[in-house]
Design a protein around this motif. Structure first.
Motif, PDB file in Angstrom:
ATOM      1  N   ILE A 220     -41.394  95.334  54.627  1.00  0.00           N
ATOM      2  CA  ILE A 220     -40.760  94.362  54.464  1.00  0.00           C
ATOM      3  C   ILE A 220     -40.544  93.074  54.651  1.00  0.00           C
ATOM      4  N   GLU A 221     -40.728  93.683  56.225  1.00  0.00           N
ATOM      5  CA  GLU A 221     -40.226  92.468  57.176  1.00  0.00           C
ATOM      6  C   GLU A 221     -41.585  91.736  57.163  1.00  0.00           C
ATOM      7  N   LEU A 222     -43.284  92.306  56.976  1.00  0.00           N
ATOM      8  CA  LEU A 222     -43.809  91.552  57.358  1.00  0.00           C
ATOM      9  C   LEU A 222     -44.302  91.655  56.075  1.00  0.00           C
ATOM     10  N   PHE A 223     -43.749  91.645  54.679  1.00  0.00           N
ATOM     11  CA  PHE A 223     -43.593  90.271  53.581  1.00  0.00           C
ATOM     12  C   PHE A 223     -43.000  89.232  53.807  1.00  0.00           C
ATOM     13  N   PHE A 224     -42.013  89.121  54.549  1.00  0.00           N
ATOM     14  CA  PHE A 224     -41.232  88.202  54.367  1.00  0.00           C
ATOM     15  C   PHE A 224     -41.524  87.626  55.417  1.00  0.00           C
ATOM     16  N   ASP A 225     -42.450  87.861  56.349  1.00  0.00           N
ATOM     17  CA  ASP A 225     -43.547  87.245  57.152  1.00  0.00           C
ATOM     18  C   ASP A 225     -44.429  85.738  56.333  1.00  0.00           C
ATOM     19  N   LEU A 226     -44.445  86.553  55.766  1.00  0.00           N
ATOM     20  CA  LEU A 226     -45.728  85.946  54.857  1.00  0.00           C
ATOM     21  C   LEU A 226     -45.631  84.892  54.589  1.00  0.00           C
ATOM     22  N   ILE A 227     -44.182  84.057  54.179  1.00  0.00           N
ATOM     23  CA  ILE A 227     -43.169  83.118  53.265  1.00  0.00           C
ATOM     24  C   ILE A 227     -43.203  81.258  54.935  1.00  0.00           C
ATOM     25  N   PHE A 228     -43.380  82.285  56.030  1.00  0.00           N
ATOM     26  CA  PHE A 228     -43.307  81.653  57.907  1.00  0.00           C
ATOM     27  C   PHE A 228     -45.201  80.616  58.067  1.00  0.00           C
ATOM     28  N   VAL A 229     -46.207  81.841  56.861  1.00  0.00           N
ATOM     29  CA  VAL A 229     -47.320  81.390  57.598  1.00  0.00           C
ATOM     30  C   VAL A 229     -48.000  79.890  56.594  1.00  0.00           C
ATOM     31  N   PHE A 230     -46.491  79.785  55.187  1.00  0.00           N
ATOM     32  CA  PHE A 230     -47.026  78.807  54.431  1.00  0.00           C
ATOM     33  C   PHE A 230     -45.995  77.532  55.494  1.00  0.00           C
ATOM     34  N   ALA A 231     -45.120  77.946  56.258  1.00  0.00           N
ATOM     35  CA  ALA A 231     -43.856  76.761  56.245  1.00  0.00           C
ATOM     36  C   ALA A 231     -45.200  76.433  57.445  1.00  0.00           C
ATOM     37  N   ILE A 232     -45.395  77.310  58.096  1.00  0.00           N
ATOM     38  CA  ILE A 232     -45.935  76.633  59.674  1.00  0.00           C
ATOM     39  C   ILE A 232     -47.749  75.498  59.335  1.00  0.00           C
ATOM     40  N   THR A 233     -48.326  76.223  58.102  1.00  0.00           N
ATOM     41  CA  THR A 233     -49.102  75.292  57.501  1.00  0.00           C
ATOM     42  C   THR A 233     -48.714  73.752  56.974  1.00  0.00           C
ATOM     43  N   GLN A 234     -47.348  74.085  56.780  1.00  0.00           N
ATOM     44  CA  GLN A 234     -47.040  72.700  56.156  1.00  0.00           C
ATOM     45  C   GLN A 234     -46.182  72.000  57.310  1.00  0.00           C
ATOM     46  N   LEU A 235     -46.505  72.417  58.419  1.00  0.00           N
ATOM     47  CA  LEU A 235     -45.671  71.148  59.481  1.00  0.00           C
ATOM     48  C   LEU A 235     -46.600  70.642  59.862  1.00  0.00           C
ATOM     49  N   SER A 236     -48.335  71.602  60.189  1.00  0.00           N
ATOM     50  CA  SER A 236     -49.205  70.916  60.526  1.00  0.00           C
ATOM     51  C   SER A 236     -50.350  70.030  60.193  1.00  0.00           C
ATOM     52  N   HIS A 237     -49.599  70.175  59.027  1.00  0.00           N
ATOM     53  CA  HIS A 237     -50.443  69.432  57.950  1.00  0.00           C
ATOM     54  C   HIS A 237     -49.563  68.032  57.830  1.00  0.00           C
ATOM     55  N   GLY A 238     -48.521  67.952  58.247  1.00  0.00           N
ATOM     56  CA  GLY A 238     -47.545  67.119  58.858  1.00  0.00           C
ATOM     57  C   GLY A 238     -47.473  66.305  59.678  1.00  0.00           C
ATOM     58  N   LEU A 239     -48.203  67.382  61.108  1.00  0.00           N
ATOM     59  CA  LEU A 239     -48.031  66.085  61.837  1.00  0.00           C
ATOM     60  C   LEU A 239     -49.249  65.913  62.033  1.00  0.00           C
ATOM     61  N   VAL A 240     -50.769  66.173  61.286  1.00  0.00           N
ATOM     62  CA  VAL A 240     -51.752  64.918  61.013  1.00  0.00           C
ATOM     63  C   VAL A 240     -51.722  64.340  60.207  1.00  0.00           C
ATOM     64  N   ASP A 241     -50.754  64.101  59.624  1.00  0.00           N
ATOM     65  CA  ASP A 241     -50.880  63.126  58.266  1.00  0.00           C
ATOM     66  C   ASP A 241     -49.768  61.876  59.015  1.00  0.00           C
ATOM     67  N   HIS A 242     -48.797  62.721  60.088  1.00  0.00           N
ATOM     68  CA  HIS A 242     -48.327  61.321  60.748  1.00  0.00           C
ATOM     69  C   HIS A 242     -48.101  61.646  62.221  1.00  0.00           C
ATOM     70  N   LEU A 243     -49.507  61.590  62.624  1.00  0.00           N
ATOM     71  CA  LEU A 243     -49.251  62.374  64.295  1.00  0.00           C
ATOM     72  C   LEU A 243     -49.076  60.895  64.949  1.00  0.00           C
ATOM     73  N   THR A 244     -47.861  60.151  65.028  1.00  0.00           N
ATOM     74  CA  THR A 244     -46.907  59.089  65.606  1.00  0.00           C
ATOM     75  C   THR A 244     -45.501  60.473  67.070  1.00  0.00           C
ATOM     76  N   ALA A 245     -45.128  59.430  67.208  1.00  0.00           N
ATOM     77  CA  ALA A 245     -44.056  59.346  68.119  1.00  0.00           C
ATOM     78  C   ALA A 245     -42.975  60.081  67.384  1.00  0.00           C
ATOM     79  N   ARG A 246     -42.582  58.990  66.029  1.00  0.00           N
ATOM     80  CA  ARG A 246     -41.883  59.457  64.678  1.00  0.00           C
ATOM     81  C   ARG A 246     -41.910  61.316  64.152  1.00  0.00           C
ATOM     82  N   GLY A 247     -43.330  60.886  64.026  1.00  0.00           N
ATOM     83  CA  GLY A 247     -43.538  62.460  63.407  1.00  0.00           C
ATOM     84  C   GLY A 247     -43.452  63.037  63.996  1.00  0.00           C
TER      85      GLY A 247
END
Length: 415
Positions: free
Chosen positions: A24-51
Motif C-alpha cells: 500500500i505504501e508503494l501504491f501511495f507512491d504512484l501518485i508522486f510519479v504523476f506529481a513529479i511529471t507535472q513538475l518537470s513539464h511545468g519547468l520545461v514550459d516556464h524555463l525562466t528564473a521566475r518559473g
C-alpha cells in the motif's frame, strides 16, 4: 475507538518484517510519479528564473508531503485497515494536488493550497489522536508538528488568494516555517521541544522508502525520454540524444544505489540516534538528489526535441549541467554524513568541477544541446567510474606508477 485498538494501529518493532515497506505504501507512491511529471513539464514550459522559483516552491511542498507521510508509515502499520484507509484518502488528496500543479500560480492556487494543508494537518492530528492514552510522548511530538503546520496555514491561504507574485512569496514563507520545524526539534510554546528519543523510527524502513522515491524520480526521467522520443523522427541526432538521456538515468541509478543507498541503510540501521540521522540524511539531503533528477529530466526532454542545428540557450545549459550538479552534491553530502568520513567523496567533487567546466565551455563555444548533453553524461560517468575504481582498490592495483601513500589516500577519499 479504545486506546488498545488505537495502539494496535502502530507497528510493533519485532521480527524481520516489522519494518518492511508494504504494497500500500508503494501504491501511495504512484501518485508522486504523476506529481513529479507535472513538475518537470511545468519547468520545461516556464524555463525562466521566475518559473524555476515557482517549480522549486511546488517541489518543496510535494517532497514535504511525501516525506512526512513516510515518517508516519514508519510508525503506523499499513497492514491495518484504518491505516490503509488513511493512505488511500491521502492518495486522493495527492491526485488533486498534483492535478493543480500546472496552474498552481494561476486559477488552481486555492486547490493546491487546500489539498496540501488539509492532508498535512489531518494526517498529523489523526496520528496524535491514535497515540492518545498509550503514548503521551508521541502525542506531544505530533501536536508540536501540527503547531508548525498551523503556523503556515495563514500564509498558504493568503497566497492562494493573492496575485502570482505575492503568492510565490507567501508560499515560500509558509514552507520556510514548516522546514524550520525539524531543525528546531519542533520547539513549541507550552509543549517544549521534541527529543531524539521521540523519533523512534526504523532506520531500514526510512532508507528503503527514500530509495524507492529515487526510483520514482528516475522512472519519471525514463517516461519523459520514452514519451518524447516516440513523437520524433528517429534520425541519427535524435537517436543519439535518446541514448545519452537513457545513459544519464542509468548512471544516476549507479551512483546512488551502487554504494550510497546500501551504506546509508546500514548506517541508519545501526545508528543509536536513527531519528537524527533520518532528519539530516533523508528528510533534508535527499531533496537535492531528487531535484537534480527532475531538472535533468527537463534537460533530456529539451535535448531530444532539438539535439542539433542551433546553439544551446543559456537556460538549457543551466538545466543540463545544473541538474547533474544538484544530484552529485546531494549524493556527496548524503554519503559524507552516513559514512561519517572526514571529508566528502572526492569523485563527486571532480564530477561537479567537470560540469562547471562543461557549462562554461559550452556557453562560450556555442555548443549545440547534444554535445553538452554528451559531455554532462560523461561527467556523471567519470564520477561513477572514479568511485567504483577507488572502492575496489583500483588505485593500488592498476596504477603502479602512483606512490602507495597517494593511492591509499585516493581510495580512502571514497570510503
Amino acid at each position: 475507538m479504545s486506546a488498545e485498538t488505537r495502539r494496535a494501529l502502530f507497528r510493533v518493532r519485532e521480527g524481520n518484517d516489522s519494518a518492511r515497506v508494504t504494497e500500500i505504501e508503494l501504491f501511495f507512491d504512484l501518485i508522486f510519479v504523476f506529481a513529479i511529471t507535472q513538475l518537470s513539464h511545468g519547468l520545461v514550459d516556464h524555463l525562466t528564473a521566475r518559473g524555476a522559483f515557482e517549480t522549486l516552491v511546488l517541489f518543496l511542498a510535494v517532497w514535504w508531503l511525501w516525506i512526512y507521510t513516510s515518517w508516519a508509515t514508519n510508525w503506523l502499520d499499513p497492514e491495518r485497515g484504518a491505516v490503509r484507509g488513511l493512505l488511500i484518502a491521502m492518495m486522493l488528496g495527492g491526485l488533486v494536488l498534483a492535478s493543480a500543479i500546472p496552474k498552481a500560480f494561476e486559477a488552481s492556487g486555492w486547490v493546491f493550497a487546500a489539498a496540501y494543508v488539509t492532508m498535512q494537518i489531518a494526517r498529523t492530528l489523526w496520528i496524535a489522536w491514535l497515540a492518545r492514552g498509550h503514548n503521551p510522548a508521541r502525542v506531544r511530538n505530533f501536536l508540536r508538528i501540527a503547531f508548525y503546520f498551523a503556523l503556515s496555514v495563514p500564509l498558504w491561504i493568503a497566497g492562494s488568494f493573492a496575485d502570482a507574485e505575492w503568492r510565490l512569496l507567501f508560499w515560500a514563507g509558509a514552507l520556510a516555517v514548516e522546514y524550520s520545524g525539524p531543525s528546531l526539534f519542533f520547539h513549541t510554546p507550552l509543549l517544549g521541544r521534541s527529543g531524539v528519543d521521540d523519533w523512534d523510527i526504523s532506520g531500514s524502513h526510512m532508507a528503503e522508502r527514500c530509495a524507492l522515491f529515487i526510483i520514482i524520480a528516475l522512472g519519471e526521467t525514463i517516461l519523459v525520454t520514452g514519451a518524447t522520443f516516440a513523437k520524433l523522427t528517429p534520425d541519427a541526432p535524435t537517436i543519439a540524444a535518446f541514448a545519452v538521456s537513457f545513459a544519464g538515468s542509468a548512471i544516476m541509478w549507479w551512483i546512488y544505489f551502487d554504494t550510497g543507498a546500501k551504506r546509508g541503510g546500514e548506517a541508519i540501521e545501526h545508528e543509536a540516534q536513527a531519528g537524527r540521522l533520518a532528519r539530516n540524511a533523508y528528510t533534508y539531503l535527499h531533496m537535492p538528489i531528487v531535484a537534480g533528477i527532475v531538472v535533468t529530466a527537463v534537460a533530456d526532454e529539451m535535448m531530444l526535441a532539438h539535439p542539433v542545428g542551433h546553439h544551446a540557450e543559456p537556460s538549457f545549459i543551466l538545466v543540463a549541467c545544473g541538474g547533474p550538479m544538484l544530484f552529485l552534491l546531494g549524493n556527496q553530502a548524503f554519503k559524507w554524513m552516513t559514512a561519517a568520513r572526514p571529508m566528502p567523496p572526492l569523485s563527486h567533487s571532480i564530477g561537479v568541477a567537470l560540469l562547471i567546466g562543461i557549462g562554461i565551455t559550452g556557453w562560450q563555444g556555442h555548443w549545440a544541446p547534444l554535445p553538452i548533453g554528451i559531455a554532462a553524461t560523461g561527467a556523471l560517468a567519470a564520477t561513477a567510474l572514479w568511485e567504483w575504481f577507488s572502492l575496489n582498490g583500483g588505485w593500488r592495483r592498476w596504477t603502479p606508477w602512483l606512490d602507495r601513500r597517494t593511492a591509499i589516500a585516493l581510495e580512502d577519499s571514497e570510503r
